[in-house]
Scaffold this motif. Structure first.
Motif, PDB file in Angstrom:
ATOM      1  N   ASP A   5       0.800  -1.225   0.000  1.00  0.00           N
ATOM      2  CA  ASP A   5       0.000   0.000   0.000  1.00  0.00           C
ATOM      3  C   ASP A   5       0.833   1.276   0.000  1.00  0.00           C
ATOM      4  OD1 ASP A   5      -2.355  -1.501   0.094  1.00  0.00           O
ATOM      5  OD2 ASP A   5      -2.319  -1.583   2.283  1.00  0.00           O
ATOM      6  N   ILE A   6       2.156   1.156  -0.002  1.00  0.00           N
ATOM      7  CA  ILE A   6       3.003   2.349   0.014  1.00  0.00           C
ATOM      8  C   ILE A   6       4.024   2.285  -1.121  1.00  0.00           C
ATOM      9  CG2 ILE A   6       2.722   2.684   2.499  1.00  0.00           C
ATOM     10  CD1 ILE A   6       5.497   1.506   2.896  1.00  0.00           C
ATOM     11  N   ASP A   7       4.441   3.434  -1.578  1.00  0.00           N
ATOM     12  CA  ASP A   7       5.408   3.495  -2.670  1.00  0.00           C
ATOM     13  C   ASP A   7       6.836   3.450  -2.168  1.00  0.00           C
ATOM     14  OD1 ASP A   7       3.419   3.716  -4.665  1.00  0.00           O
ATOM     15  OD2 ASP A   7       3.252   5.882  -4.289  1.00  0.00           O
ATOM     16  N   GLU A   8       7.070   4.005  -0.992  1.00  0.00           N
ATOM     17  CA  GLU A   8       8.403   4.010  -0.425  1.00  0.00           C
ATOM     18  C   GLU A   8       8.316   4.120   1.089  1.00  0.00           C
ATOM     19  OE1 GLU A   8      10.436   7.345  -2.059  1.00  0.00           O
ATOM     20  OE2 GLU A   8       9.245   8.819  -0.953  1.00  0.00           O
ATOM     21  N   GLY A   9       9.387   3.711   1.745  1.00  0.00           N
ATOM     22  CA  GLY A   9       9.408   3.793   3.192  1.00  0.00           C
ATOM     23  C   GLY A   9      10.280   2.721   3.804  1.00  0.00           C
ATOM     24  N   HIS A  10      10.381   2.759   5.127  1.00  0.00           N
ATOM     25  CA  HIS A  10      11.189   1.813   5.878  1.00  0.00           C
ATOM     26  C   HIS A  10      10.317   1.175   6.956  1.00  0.00           C
ATOM     27  CE1 HIS A  10      14.192   4.492   4.054  1.00  0.00           C
ATOM     28  NE2 HIS A  10      15.010   3.462   4.108  1.00  0.00           N
ATOM     29  N   ILE A  11      10.191  -0.127   6.880  1.00  0.00           N
ATOM     30  CA  ILE A  11       9.371  -0.901   7.812  1.00  0.00           C
ATOM     31  C   ILE A  11      10.289  -1.746   8.683  1.00  0.00           C
ATOM     32  CG2 ILE A  11       7.551  -2.630   8.043  1.00  0.00           C
ATOM     33  CD1 ILE A  11       6.707  -1.885   5.140  1.00  0.00           C
ATOM     34  N   VAL A  12      10.142  -1.645   9.984  1.00  0.00           N
ATOM     35  CA  VAL A  12      10.898  -2.501  10.909  1.00  0.00           C
ATOM     36  C   VAL A  12       9.929  -3.470  11.558  1.00  0.00           C
ATOM     37  CG1 VAL A  12      12.255  -2.615  13.032  1.00  0.00           C
ATOM     38  CG2 VAL A  12      12.710  -0.816  11.353  1.00  0.00           C
ATOM     39  N   VAL A  13      10.221  -4.755  11.410  1.00  0.00           N
ATOM     40  CA  VAL A  13       9.364  -5.798  11.943  1.00  0.00           C
ATOM     41  C   VAL A  13      10.152  -6.625  12.953  1.00  0.00           C
ATOM     42  CG1 VAL A  13       9.925  -7.248   9.959  1.00  0.00           C
ATOM     43  CG2 VAL A  13       7.922  -7.785  11.330  1.00  0.00           C
ATOM     44  N   VAL A  14       9.508  -6.979  14.051  1.00  0.00           N
ATOM     45  CA  VAL A  14      10.166  -7.753  15.098  1.00  0.00           C
ATOM     46  C   VAL A  14      10.008  -9.245  14.816  1.00  0.00           C
ATOM     47  CG1 VAL A  14      10.185  -8.321  17.558  1.00  0.00           C
ATOM     48  CG2 VAL A  14       9.828  -5.955  16.824  1.00  0.00           C
ATOM     49  N   PHE A  15      11.131  -9.966  14.783  1.00  0.00           N
ATOM     50  CA  PHE A  15      11.142 -11.430  14.703  1.00  0.00           C
ATOM     51  C   PHE A  15      11.470 -11.940  16.111  1.00  0.00           C
ATOM     52  CE2 PHE A  15      12.231 -12.222   9.931  1.00  0.00           C
ATOM     53  CZ  PHE A  15      11.053 -11.576   9.566  1.00  0.00           C
ATOM     54  N   PRO A  16      10.466 -12.420  16.856  1.00  0.00           N
ATOM     55  CA  PRO A  16      10.667 -12.726  18.274  1.00  0.00           C
ATOM     56  C   PRO A  16      11.573 -13.915  18.584  1.00  0.00           C
ATOM     57  CG  PRO A  16       8.356 -12.322  17.801  1.00  0.00           C
ATOM     58  CD  PRO A  16       9.049 -12.473  16.488  1.00  0.00           C
ATOM     59  N   ASP A  17      11.562 -14.945  17.717  1.00  0.00           N
ATOM     60  CA  ASP A  17      12.375 -16.128  18.032  1.00  0.00           C
ATOM     61  C   ASP A  17      12.653 -16.925  16.768  1.00  0.00           C
ATOM     62  OD1 ASP A  17       9.966 -17.397  17.505  1.00  0.00           O
ATOM     63  OD2 ASP A  17       9.693 -18.205  19.512  1.00  0.00           O
ATOM     64  N   SER A  18      13.251 -18.104  16.922  1.00  0.00           N
ATOM     65  CA  SER A  18      13.664 -18.902  15.770  1.00  0.00           C
ATOM     66  C   SER A  18      12.822 -20.164  15.633  1.00  0.00           C
ATOM     67  CB  SER A  18      15.147 -19.283  15.890  1.00  0.00           C
ATOM     68  OG  SER A  18      15.347 -20.125  17.004  1.00  0.00           O
ATOM     69  N   SER A  19      12.933 -20.816  14.487  1.00  0.00           N
ATOM     70  CA  SER A  19      12.126 -22.003  14.188  1.00  0.00           C
ATOM     71  C   SER A  19      12.639 -23.255  14.876  1.00  0.00           C
ATOM     72  CB  SER A  19      12.085 -22.234  12.672  1.00  0.00           C
ATOM     73  OG  SER A  19      13.384 -22.396  12.139  1.00  0.00           O
ATOM     74  N   ASP A  20      13.858 -23.243  15.390  1.00  0.00           N
ATOM     75  CA  ASP A  20      14.426 -24.475  15.933  1.00  0.00           C
ATOM     76  C   ASP A  20      13.683 -24.985  17.158  1.00  0.00           C
ATOM     77  OD1 ASP A  20      15.284 -22.500  17.651  1.00  0.00           O
ATOM     78  OD2 ASP A  20      17.409 -22.980  17.517  1.00  0.00           O
ATOM     79  N   ARG A  21      12.942 -24.112  17.844  1.00  0.00           N
ATOM     80  CA  ARG A  21      12.196 -24.570  19.021  1.00  0.00           C
ATOM     81  C   ARG A  21      10.759 -24.959  18.693  1.00  0.00           C
ATOM     82  NH1 ARG A  21      13.165 -19.620  22.882  1.00  0.00           N
ATOM     83  NH2 ARG A  21      15.209 -20.412  22.362  1.00  0.00           N
ATOM     84  N   TYR A  22      10.483 -25.117  17.399  1.00  0.00           N
ATOM     85  CA  TYR A  22       9.145 -25.541  16.972  1.00  0.00           C
ATOM     86  C   TYR A  22       9.188 -26.734  16.014  1.00  0.00           C
ATOM     87  CZ  TYR A  22       8.054 -20.858  18.700  1.00  0.00           C
ATOM     88  OH  TYR A  22       7.940 -19.732  19.482  1.00  0.00           O
ATOM     89  N   MET A  23      10.302 -27.442  15.972  1.00  0.00           N
ATOM     90  CA  MET A  23      10.421 -28.547  15.020  1.00  0.00           C
ATOM     91  C   MET A  23       9.392 -29.643  15.293  1.00  0.00           C
ATOM     92  SD  MET A  23      12.515 -27.642  12.805  1.00  0.00           S
ATOM     93  CE  MET A  23      13.909 -26.568  12.478  1.00  0.00           C
ATOM     94  N   SER A  24       9.044 -29.842  16.557  1.00  0.00           N
ATOM     95  CA  SER A  24       8.045 -30.859  16.885  1.00  0.00           C
ATOM     96  C   SER A  24       6.663 -30.466  16.370  1.00  0.00           C
ATOM     97  CB  SER A  24       7.984 -31.092  18.394  1.00  0.00           C
ATOM     98  OG  SER A  24       7.541 -29.918  19.061  1.00  0.00           O
TER      99      SER A  24
END
Length: 301
Positions: A270-289
């Motif tokens: 929805d935007i032509d330009e800009g800077h978006i910062v998104v938080v990645f809280p953790d990693s996939s290794d603790r969800y393999m099960s």
């Protein structure tokens, strides 16, 4: 440097394959905290604040209800200060997180999935009352958002001073509330991410596979005036993005990160330009099960 010093000051990276020259998406990689998630920041702040107020001392016991990451952060900090840690976690959350908490010395107790996080909270509170333990109460503790005001928020501003959008999931709501309160002062748009089955956007509460975000009732400290938009993301989109992040960026992120990325991509459309910062809280290794990299049998598609 000591191991305990590895809480905070996480990297911010450009997601090259999801950005254009004019519109850039950056990810704050919270899996680089000592315990592997953003909740290390919370565990450190809540315990140290309680100790500074004389509410908690060496040899005492803390108790909390959590899906796992907060419990891991609390267990690490509790160990550091020689405090006992009891965790109540609903069944069906990843076994990896339960194993990590136990490895860190926490006493982990499972509660029925049908009772959700509210049921776990009720049992944690009852334990605290019976055993004179300190109930952390992350979902109603005003110190929760304050854990991020001078840490995560300031780090993001230092790393990306020209930020236009801040995107974060809401579980307890603390990460969003604390960081958004600072971003609001810098005219940054604040966007909440929640899974289908969470109630912030007015939907009905129900089970979902995206872990770590989503609420059954509005958090007491979540200020509606700080919210510019709420993005509701399906489990399918969240898990698809987990696979895409692995393939395209080499980032092994958790499902809440996949949901947050989808929200950022929706904004980018929805935007032509800009800077978006998104938080990645953790990693996939603790969800393999939980089959996180092959959700629905559609690995790498």
């Amino acid at each position: 440097m000591k191991a305990f010093d590895l809480i905070g000051n996480t990297p911010l990276v450009l997601l090259e394959q999801f950005s254009t020259e004019a519109m850039k998406i950056y990810a704050k990689l919270e899996m680089y905290n000592l315990g592997g998630s953003i909740k290390d920041r919370l565990g450190k702040h809540l315990i140290e604040h309680a100790m500074s107020q004389g509410e908690l001392s060496t040899g005492d016991t803390i108790v909390e209800a959590t899906a796992g990451n907060t419990g891991i952060g609390l267990a690490i900090v509790a160990n550091h200060y020689h405090i006992n840690c009891v965790i109540y976690a609903p069944e069906h959350f990843s076994e990896e997180k339960m194993s990590i908490m136990r490895a860190l010395g926490a006493d982990v107790r499972r509660t029925p999935r049908s009772e959700g996080m509210i049921g776990a909270q009720q049992q944690a509170k009852a334990y605290a009352e019976k055993h004179q333990a300190y109930y952390v109460n992350q979902f109603n503790n005003d110190e929760n958002p304050r854990a991020y005001v001078h840490t995560l928020a300031q780090e993001i501003l230092d790393q990306c001073p020209d930020i236009n959008y801040f995107v974060a999931g809401a579980g307890s709501g603390g990460t969003f509330s604390g960081t958004a309160s600072v971003m609001h002062q810098h005219n940054v748009k604040n966007i909440i991410v929640e899974p289908e089955g969470s109630i912030l956007a007015g939907g009905e509460a129900h089970a979902h596979d995206t872990e770590g975000i989503g609420v059954e009732k509005w958090p007491s400290f979540l200020d509606r005036s700080l919210i510019d938009d709420i993005k509701v993301i399906s489990d399918q989109d969240a898990f698809h993005n987990v696979s895409q992040l692995a393939l395209k960026e080499g980032l092994l992120a958790g499902s809440s990160s996949g949901a947050a990325l989808q929200a950022a991509m929706d904004i980018a459309e929805d935007i032509d330009e800009g800077h978006i910062v998104v938080v990645f809280p953790d990693s996939s290794d603790r969800y393999m099960s939980k089959n996180i990299l092959n959700y629905g049998g559609n690995n790498n598609e």
